[in-house]
Enzyme design. Structure first.
Site, PDB file in Angstrom:
ATOM      1  N   CYS A 302     -74.279  -7.936 -26.719  1.00 44.97           N
ATOM      2  CA  CYS A 302     -73.974  -6.713 -25.985  1.00 44.97           C
ATOM      3  C   CYS A 302     -75.213  -5.822 -25.980  1.00 44.97           C
ATOM      4  CB  CYS A 302     -72.770  -5.999 -26.586  1.00 44.97           C
ATOM      5  SG  CYS A 302     -72.883  -5.635 -28.358  1.00 44.97           S
ATOM      6  N   THR A 335     -74.646  -7.455 -31.556  1.00 49.87           N
ATOM      7  CA  THR A 335     -75.257  -6.306 -30.900  1.00 49.87           C
ATOM      8  C   THR A 335     -76.736  -6.567 -30.654  1.00 49.87           C
ATOM      9  OG1 THR A 335     -75.989  -5.177 -32.924  1.00 49.87           O
ATOM     10  CG2 THR A 335     -73.708  -4.786 -32.191  1.00 49.87           C
ATOM     11  N   ASP A 336     -77.260  -5.967 -29.589  1.00 50.23           N
ATOM     12  CA  ASP A 336     -78.708  -5.921 -29.462  1.00 50.23           C
ATOM     13  C   ASP A 336     -79.249  -5.137 -30.651  1.00 50.23           C
ATOM     14  OD1 ASP A 336     -81.280  -6.188 -28.494  1.00 50.23           O
ATOM     15  OD2 ASP A 336     -80.764  -5.586 -26.457  1.00 50.23           O
ATOM     16  N   TRP A 337     -80.525  -5.260 -30.904  1.00 46.36           N
ATOM     17  CA  TRP A 337     -81.111  -4.725 -32.125  1.00 46.36           C
ATOM     18  C   TRP A 337     -81.025  -3.187 -32.118  1.00 46.36           C
ATOM     19  CZ3 TRP A 337     -80.231  -9.328 -32.182  1.00 46.36           C
ATOM     20  CH2 TRP A 337     -80.720 -10.244 -33.113  1.00 46.36           C
ATOM     21  N   ALA A 339     -78.413  -1.462 -31.443  1.00 47.10           N
ATOM     22  CA  ALA A 339     -77.587  -0.986 -30.329  1.00 47.10           C
ATOM     23  C   ALA A 339     -76.254  -0.434 -30.792  1.00 47.10           C
ATOM     24  CB  ALA A 339     -77.345  -2.124 -29.329  1.00 47.10           C
TER      25      ALA A 339
END
Length: 849
Positions: A302, A335-337, A339
């Site tokens: 995401c 999650t994206d880093w 995020a």
């Protein structure tokens, strides 16, 4: 109590006028009652001054764009935005029913998680420091190792002895599903060789809605069908090597400007951009992810942005509703880093893992389970999903290589994973090169004796390794670049590659001209070289267009490069322009110049760049690349889809938003709808030979392998909706993937000299509904035609003919029905076109449903 009553009414009031005509009217009317809202109510009731740091709740939601007053020392209230993304709870518990392989993985995973403590379960849902860009915790007593995540879609970034593959946009320009699979297989093999468990790719978010989007080059073209084929085939290849593929970025992540909290915001504070999309439009961006899931993707990432004013990593409609229920996703959401924007909310909305550290989870997640804010069943499901993806990939058999990556890429004994992938990189590099102009057979070159080479893009950048993880430059230096000072083989950011070497165009030309006992003259830096060479057979001008994560492109062309082309063309009657570009590059300042006799859009071809190009220039490979986007005549032709949204058009800049008012009409569909003539249309590309199309036939698929010819106007009875009693599997309802029609035609090479490959493209016109003629047509109207098939056929010798066959599935012919919340086959006449591009349509037919 009057204050409490007022706050409560605000929480439950749906704004009477929403951020764009027709928006969210197809959404459920429920409103999210968030924990922040609950706390605000409690504080108001108790008149607690300690709650003064909470957002103010005094704003009205009756304006055309929900906005909030700013109060000194406080952030504006977000209450007017609650409910614009409908809630969907609880998170579905996965059980592996999609296939026997998933079932086996889940049986094993459940057997493991049933033995785990609360601490061990949460250990699998968060990141730790380690050798990889992302590392999970381990459970040694159950022989579960830490899982290694690594970038990026086009190869193992920042490591020694790993290949730099062509970028996604270049692969898309091949329009070749087989090459997409082989690409995935090779990339997967390198990840496996380096001991990486989870590869962070492929990418279809962004899809390419915004022409200047900074990360469009990482994706697979500006059409959901083309991107979907690429996503599916790459995932199939990567996971065929036993590596977990991560489909990203879910969802509506279409610009870099204000993509995350505080970025580009005044004084560094303000929410990420909210991509506001209606329900039907949403499914256009979901489409490529359906293909990735159907191919078995074990992970979905995401993104940073918000969707309908809810951060996508805590958006229950997207994660619980669309991804895990509608599409039956069995894997895990990471999650994206950095995020993650909440703790309990992101867990209950469907996120399964946070990276790169513990974020709002870790011990706080265990505390939430103990106090009942998060169900223990939910934590079990999170850990089980992670393990199931690992087991589904077969990484538990004791043969998976140890981790062979490290920060900075320097290990005492680095593992060489390159194998013979350079050959594939060179092949894809040539296959994705698009010939857009070729006057009087300028190309291919025929043993030229004297070539002049101009332009900064002809040679390798002299100092590209200031940042060993970012070839050519990192975020600290590349913001705002329009060009790259050296030959461009990749874009910038986490999706970039770090080549073991680069074959520059000048190097490859030097080897070839030496073989032919010829000569070269060159000038790589001047914008107006003074020396003129009267005996030169041709002048090759090399320019590029750069793009990177973290910022969108400032322009689709640059004056220095355009002036260079015009200056060379003013004195050289055979000027060949080669453009390496990270997406759309406008060419109108010079494309019609009579001395510009050939133009190649050479994309981002990876480490074998020069060899791939010389293969095309000299005719060793006949160009068959096709544009995966539309090149306009001028920037304004893209309308509101040219620039990223600033998020301040009539709204509150603290809550920036971008309303997807165009609906399904992006790229070529936008040009079709507005009757704009492009310079080069989507799907366009030339060859050194010419092709004919004939004998269009349409068949009804009665059963697998059983077909029946149908007259063009005959009506076929098919159920409007998929069977509601059929269980959902990963990728969506099984009926969506059933073939309903077959389309065939003949494609022939009627040139007399060169063999070549042709990309036959099938477009479908889905019948509109009567009610689409009224109301807000940009959200409601179905595009005139949409890509629904392509075949790269050949190579065909002169005079040779072959059959091109296309399958049309239920999904290909359906539209998302926002009231029934299902894919629907409309009744009416469907139009079929087959041709060489979205506007070069050679054959047509119809059928009725």
């Amino acid at each position: 109590m009057n204050h409490l009553s007022s706050l409560y009414e605000q929480l439950l009031r749906l704004p009477t006028s929403l951020p764009g005509p027709g928006y969210f009217t197809d959404q459920a009317k429920e409103v999210v009652f968030s924990m922040k809202g609950a706390v605000a109510l409690i504080c108001a009731a108790a008149s607690l001054q300690s709650c003064s740091s909470l957002p103010s709740s005094s704003s009205s939601s009756s304006s055309s764009n929900p906005s909030s007053e700013h109060h000194d020392g406080q952030h504006p209230s977000e209450l007017p935005y609650y409910g614009l993304s409908p809630p969907f709870y609880p998170t579905p518990v996965a059980n592996g029913t999609s296939s026997s392989r998933w079932s086996s993985a889940y049986q094993h995973a459940l057997a493991l998680t049933s033995q785990m403590t609360l601490f061990e379960l949460q250990n699998l849902t968060r990141g730790f420091s380690g050798p990889c860009v992302g590392n999970t915790g381990s459970i040694d007593r159950l022989s579960i190792p830490p899982l290694c995540f690594y970038d990026g879609p086009s190869g193992v970034r920042g490591q020694e002895l790993a290949s730099a593959f062509p970028a996604g946009i270049h692969l898309a320009a091949t329009w070749d599903a087989d090459l997409m699979y082989r690409y995935g297989r090779a990339v997967g093999a390198e990840y496996r060789g380096k001991g990486v468990n989870i590869a962070l790719g492929p990418l279809a978010g962004p899809l390419g809605r915004v022409a200047k989007g900074g990360r469009n080059w990482e994706g697979l073209g500006s059409d959901p069908y083309l991107a979907g084929v690429g996503m599916g085939r790459i995932v199939e290849g990567v996971q065929g090597e036993g590596v977990v593929a991560t489909a990203k970025h879910f969802l509506l992540n279409e610009q870099e400007y204000r993509r995350r909290w505080g970025q580009d915001a005044p004084e560094g504070e303000g929410h990420a951009i909210s991509a506001n999309s209606g329900d039907r439009t949403l499914r256009e961006y979901v489409w490529p992810f359906m293909d990735a899931l159907r191919a078995g993707a074990g992970a979905v990432m995401c993104g940073y942005n918000r969707a309908n004013h809810s951060y996508v990593c805590q958006n229950s409609k997207l994660l619980n509703g669309v991804l895990k229920t509608e599409l039956g996703f069995e894997g895990f959401v990471v999650t994206d880093w950095d995020a993650q924007m909440s703790g309990v909310a992101s867990v209950n909305a469907g996120a399964d893992m946070v990276m790169p550290r513990d974020g709002f989870w870790g011990e706080k997640l265990m505390e939430a389970v103990k106090n009942g804010s998060v169900a223990e069943e939910r934590l079990n499901d999170m850990a089980t999903r992670v393990l199931a993806a690992w087991l589904y990939a077969g990484q538990d058999d004791g043969t998976y290589p140890p981790v062979g990556v490290a920060p900075g890429g320097q290990l005492p004994d680095p593992v060489d994973v390159q194998a013979d992938h350079a050959d594939l990189i060179r092949e894809i590099g040539a296959a994705g090169t698009v010939l857009v102009k070729n006057v009087n057979g300028t190309l291919p070159l025929t043993q030229p004796k004297f070539l002049c080479v101009y332009g900064y893009d002809a040679i390798v950048k002299s100092t590209p390794w200031e940042n060993p993880d970012r070839y050519g430059g990192g975020y600290d230096v590349n913001r705002g670049w329009t060009t790259f000072n050296g030959t461009l083989i990749t874009g910038g950011g986490s999706g970039s590659s770090t080549p073991p070497y680069v074959v520059s165009p000048f190097e490859a030309l030097s080897h070839r001209i030496r073989k032919d006992h010829g000569m070269l003259r060159w000038d790589f830096h001047s914008s107006n070289p003074s020396q003129q060479y009267l005996n030169a057979d041709a002048c090759l001008v090399f320019i590029n267009a750069y793009a990177s994560e973290m910022s969108d492109r400032p322009a689709l062309s640059d004056a220095f490069s355009d002036d260079l082309v015009l200056n060379i063309a003013s004195r050289c009657s055979q000027t060949i322009v080669i453009v390496h570009s990270a997406g759309i590059r406008l060419v109108d300042p010079w494309i019609s110049h009579p001395n510009v006799t050939a133009v190649l859009m050479a994309g981002l071809p990876g480490q074998e760049s020069g060899n791939s190009l010389v293969d095309i220039l000299y005719g060793d490979v006949n160009p068959s690349g096709r544009l995966p986007y539309t090149i306009a005549k001028k920037e304004s032709d893209y309308g509101h889809l040219l620039n990223p949204s600033t998020g301040q058009e009539g709204g509150d800049p603290f809550f920036p938003e971008d309303n997807f008012v165009e609906g399904l009409h992006i790229d070529y569909r936008f040009f079709d709808r507005h009757r704009i003539t492009p310079r080069f249309e989507f799907g366009f590309g030339l060859s050194y030979t010419t092709f004919s199309y004939s004998d269009l036939e349409i068949y009804v698929s009665i059963a697998p392998g059983v077909e029946e010819t149908m007259p063009s106007l005959a009506a076929t009875r098919l159920a409007e909706f998929p069977d509601p009693d059929t269980p959902i599997v990963q990728g969506g309802h099984p009926d969506l993937w059933e073939t309903l029609f077959m389309v065939r035609c003949r494609v022939g090479n009627f040139g007399d000299r060169y063999e070549g490959r042709e990309v036959a493209q099938l477009y479908v016109g889905i019948p509109p509904l009567n009610e689409e003629k009224e109301g807000w047509e940009e959200e409601q109207e179905t595009p005139v035609r949409q890509l629904r098939g392509f075949k790269r056929v050949g190579p065909l010798a002169p005079g040779e003919e072959v059959e091109a066959e296309f399958e049309l599935t239920r999904r290909d012919l359906s539209v998302w029905d926002v009231e029934m919340q299902q894919w629907r086959l409309r009744r009416g006449r469907y139009k079929i076109w087959v041709g060489a591009s979205s506007r070069d349509l050679r054959l047509s037919g119809t059928f009725e449903i």
